[in-house]
Design an enzyme around this catalytic site. Structure first.
Site, PDB file in Angstrom:
ATOM      1  N   ASP A  13       0.840  -4.594   6.379  1.00 33.91           N
ATOM      2  CA  ASP A  13       0.229  -5.594   5.294  1.00 33.91           C
ATOM      3  C   ASP A  13      -1.228  -5.173   5.373  1.00 33.91           C
ATOM      4  O   ASP A  13      -1.963  -6.256   5.039  1.00 33.91           O
ATOM      5  CB  ASP A  13       0.701  -6.932   4.941  1.00 33.91           C
ATOM      6  CG  ASP A  13       2.354  -6.868   5.056  1.00 33.91           C
ATOM      7  OD1 ASP A  13       2.894  -6.231   4.252  1.00 33.91           O
ATOM      8  OD2 ASP A  13       2.791  -7.529   5.942  1.00 33.91           O
ATOM      9  N   LYS A  16      -3.279  -0.272   3.572  1.00 34.20           N
ATOM     10  CA  LYS A  16      -3.140   0.970   3.785  1.00 34.20           C
ATOM     11  C   LYS A  16      -3.213   1.677   2.546  1.00 34.20           C
ATOM     12  O   LYS A  16      -3.956   2.657   2.628  1.00 34.20           O
ATOM     13  CB  LYS A  16      -2.140   1.515   4.868  1.00 34.20           C
ATOM     14  CG  LYS A  16      -1.989   0.971   6.142  1.00 34.20           C
ATOM     15  CD  LYS A  16      -0.977   1.702   6.807  1.00 34.20           C
ATOM     16  CE  LYS A  16       0.437   0.688   6.499  1.00 34.20           C
ATOM     17  NZ  LYS A  16       0.390  -0.842   6.453  1.00 34.20           N
ATOM     18  N   GLY A  40       5.446  -1.852   1.121  1.00 33.86           N
ATOM     19  CA  GLY A  40       4.963  -1.888  -0.265  1.00 33.86           C
ATOM     20  C   GLY A  40       3.492  -1.651  -0.145  1.00 33.86           C
ATOM     21  O   GLY A  40       2.676  -2.332   0.445  1.00 33.86           O
ATOM     22  N   HIS A  41       3.077  -0.619  -0.456  1.00 36.25           N
ATOM     23  CA  HIS A  41       1.614  -0.104  -0.354  1.00 36.25           C
ATOM     24  C   HIS A  41       0.852  -0.425  -1.985  1.00 36.25           C
ATOM     25  O   HIS A  41       1.445   0.261  -2.985  1.00 36.25           O
ATOM     26  CB  HIS A  41       1.287   1.491  -0.307  1.00 36.25           C
ATOM     27  CG  HIS A  41       1.740   1.614   1.066  1.00 36.25           C
ATOM     28  ND1 HIS A  41       1.489   2.922   1.996  1.00 36.25           N
ATOM     29  CD2 HIS A  41       2.262   0.874   2.145  1.00 36.25           C
ATOM     30  CE1 HIS A  41       1.764   2.851   3.178  1.00 36.25           C
ATOM     31  NE2 HIS A  41       2.501   1.607   3.282  1.00 36.25           N
ATOM     32  N   GLN A 224       4.074   0.032   7.556  1.00 35.67           N
ATOM     33  CA  GLN A 224       4.242  -0.938   8.449  1.00 35.67           C
ATOM     34  C   GLN A 224       2.936  -0.857   9.213  1.00 35.67           C
ATOM     35  O   GLN A 224       1.875  -0.428   8.894  1.00 35.67           O
ATOM     36  CB  GLN A 224       5.427  -0.727   9.231  1.00 35.67           C
ATOM     37  CG  GLN A 224       6.754  -1.302   8.500  1.00 35.67           C
ATOM     38  CD  GLN A 224       7.512  -0.116   7.702  1.00 35.67           C
ATOM     39  OE1 GLN A 224       7.432   1.045   8.175  1.00 35.67           O
ATOM     40  NE2 GLN A 224       8.115  -0.383   6.508  1.00 35.67           N
TER      41      GLN A 224
END
Length: 423
Positions: A13, A16, A40-41, A224
């Protein structure tokens, strides 16, 4: 020819997706190398927030190619919904998005196994996102898995049935109350497989080898964070893949000596989702303020993130393991308004102060040692140059650089791609 690597240095989180989006214009190929749809990007631009779960974060840019590498695990159902969500943006996914044949598939029964396993642990649960990722990687290392390339084989349905039947027997072994309708889940799965087949499958290691020979520039995108690495993270409260730099080599088939820059992403503070030790975690109003101002909720799971002061012991460890050459500091704007900031510079461990990351960081073994810094009041979100930043923030940044011995090249002051300051 350039092969650079971008990864997170905390418990995920870190932001990225935004940085990949910012850097993408410099690269011909963006290649995701590990993880699954629990990642989730988040990208934000033109007033729209996008959350990508499997697709690389370069998908919104120009003519670059986006590769889902062999180290990724793909849930066809989630992938289909992601593709459907992008339809309104008129992206040419057929030419921009390709998938490694060696990437493993998440079956519906993988998700059910995940739920059964977590339910059986009771209070000892590890905080799984229940997306089936752990069981899929278990099948991969156990040499039972089904890969994208198997879709092209005539006996794919038979391979699926054999593995799904095995999973159902395992679910029964856990003896927990898991309600499900497998025929319905399978119908959805096989419909999504048909959509997956519309994209090109490649032997990605050969594709990337030829791309390097042709002088193409490649950015490897991780999911991650380093402290969730299955080998070097806070085991067992980790993900099931190698989130560190080594994972880019095994997850794409790129040789280690081809990687040039290693971009490390970290927040100006630190967060964690799910269970596991967290030495600098805050349980007071400061922690609540970080969560509220930073909107610290999982972009995929919606789970509230635990918040704490920046941990330089953990950060130096992640930099060391990854060979980081450049740092990007995210969410500096969230710390505006704090009278005093704290940074953990050492741990008290078994009666002595240490500056390295030990085997066990459980609360009974580790106490953080803090150094205080004066905070700042200014709103950073409209600032566009490093010179505009408050002196207190510059001192904070310079202290971090001195401690970790790696330069901070980007300071993010908001979620939009425009809110990015180059140093």
């Amino acid at each position: 020819m350039t092969v650079d690597l971008l990864l997170g240095l905390q418990w995920g989180d870190e932001g990225k997706g935004k940085i990949v989006d910012v850097l993408t214009s410099k690269y011909d190929i963006i290649a995701r190398f590990q993880g699954g749809p629990n990642a989730g990007h988040t990208l934000e631009f033109d007033g729209i927030k996008h959350v990508l779960r499997t697709i690389p974060s370069g998908i919104f840019h120009g003519n670059n190619i986006n590769i889902i590498g062999n180290g990724v695990v793909i849930d066809p159902v989630v992938f289909k919904s992601e593709i459907d969500g992008l339809a309104k943006f008129n992206l040419d996914l057929q030419s921009k998005l390709i998938i490694s044949r060696k990437a493993h598939l998440i079956l519906p029964t993988h998700r059910l196994l995940d739920a059964a396993s977590e339910a059986s642990k009771g209070k000892a649960k590890i905080g799984s996102t229940l997306k089936g990722i752990g069981p899929t990687y278990m099948d991969k290392t156990g040499r039972n898995g089904i890969r994208v390339g198997d879709i092209e084989l005539e006996d794919f349905a038979d391979r699926y049935r054999a593995l799904a039947d095995k999973h159902e027997a395992m679910i029964a072994f856990y003896d927990v109350d898991i309600q499900y309708n497998l025929p319905e889940l399978e119908k959805e799965f096989f419909e999504a497989i048909e959509d997956l087949k519309k994209l090109d499958f490649i032997d990605s290691e050969e594709y990337l080898h030829q791309a390097q020979k042709a002088g193409k520039s490649i950015l490897c995108e991780g999911a991650q964070g380093s402290l969730l690495d299955v080998d070097f993270g806070t085991y067992p409260f980790v993900t099931s893949s190698n989130t560190t730099a080594a994972g880019a080599c095994t997850g794409l088939g790129i040789a280690p000596n081809k990687i040039k820059e290693v971009y490390g992403i970290f927040k100006a503070y630190i967060t964690r989702v799910g269970s596991g030790p967290f030495p600098t975690e805050l349980f007071d109003e400061d922690g609540a303020t970080m969560a509220r101002v930073g909107n610290e909720f999982g972009s995929v799971t919606g789970r509230q993130r635990r918040c704490g002061w920046l941990d330089l012991v953990a950060l130096k460890y992640a930099i060391q393991v990854n060979g980081v050459t450049q740092l990007m500091m995210m969410k500096g704007d969230v710390l505006s308004g704090f009278e005093t900031l704290k940074v953990c510079t050492e741990y008290t461990y078994k009666g002595e102060n240490i500056s390295h990351f030990p085997y066990n960081i459980d609360p009974e073994n580790v106490t953080p040692v803090y150094q205080d810094f004066k905070g700042w009041k200014q709103d950073l979100t409209g600032m566009t140059t490093y010179d505009e930043l408050p002196q207190e923030l510059k001192e904070y940044i310079e202290f971090i650089e001195k401690e970790v011995e790696v330069p901070i090249k980007i300071v993010s002051v908001g979620p939009d791609r425009k809110q990015t300051i180059l140093k």
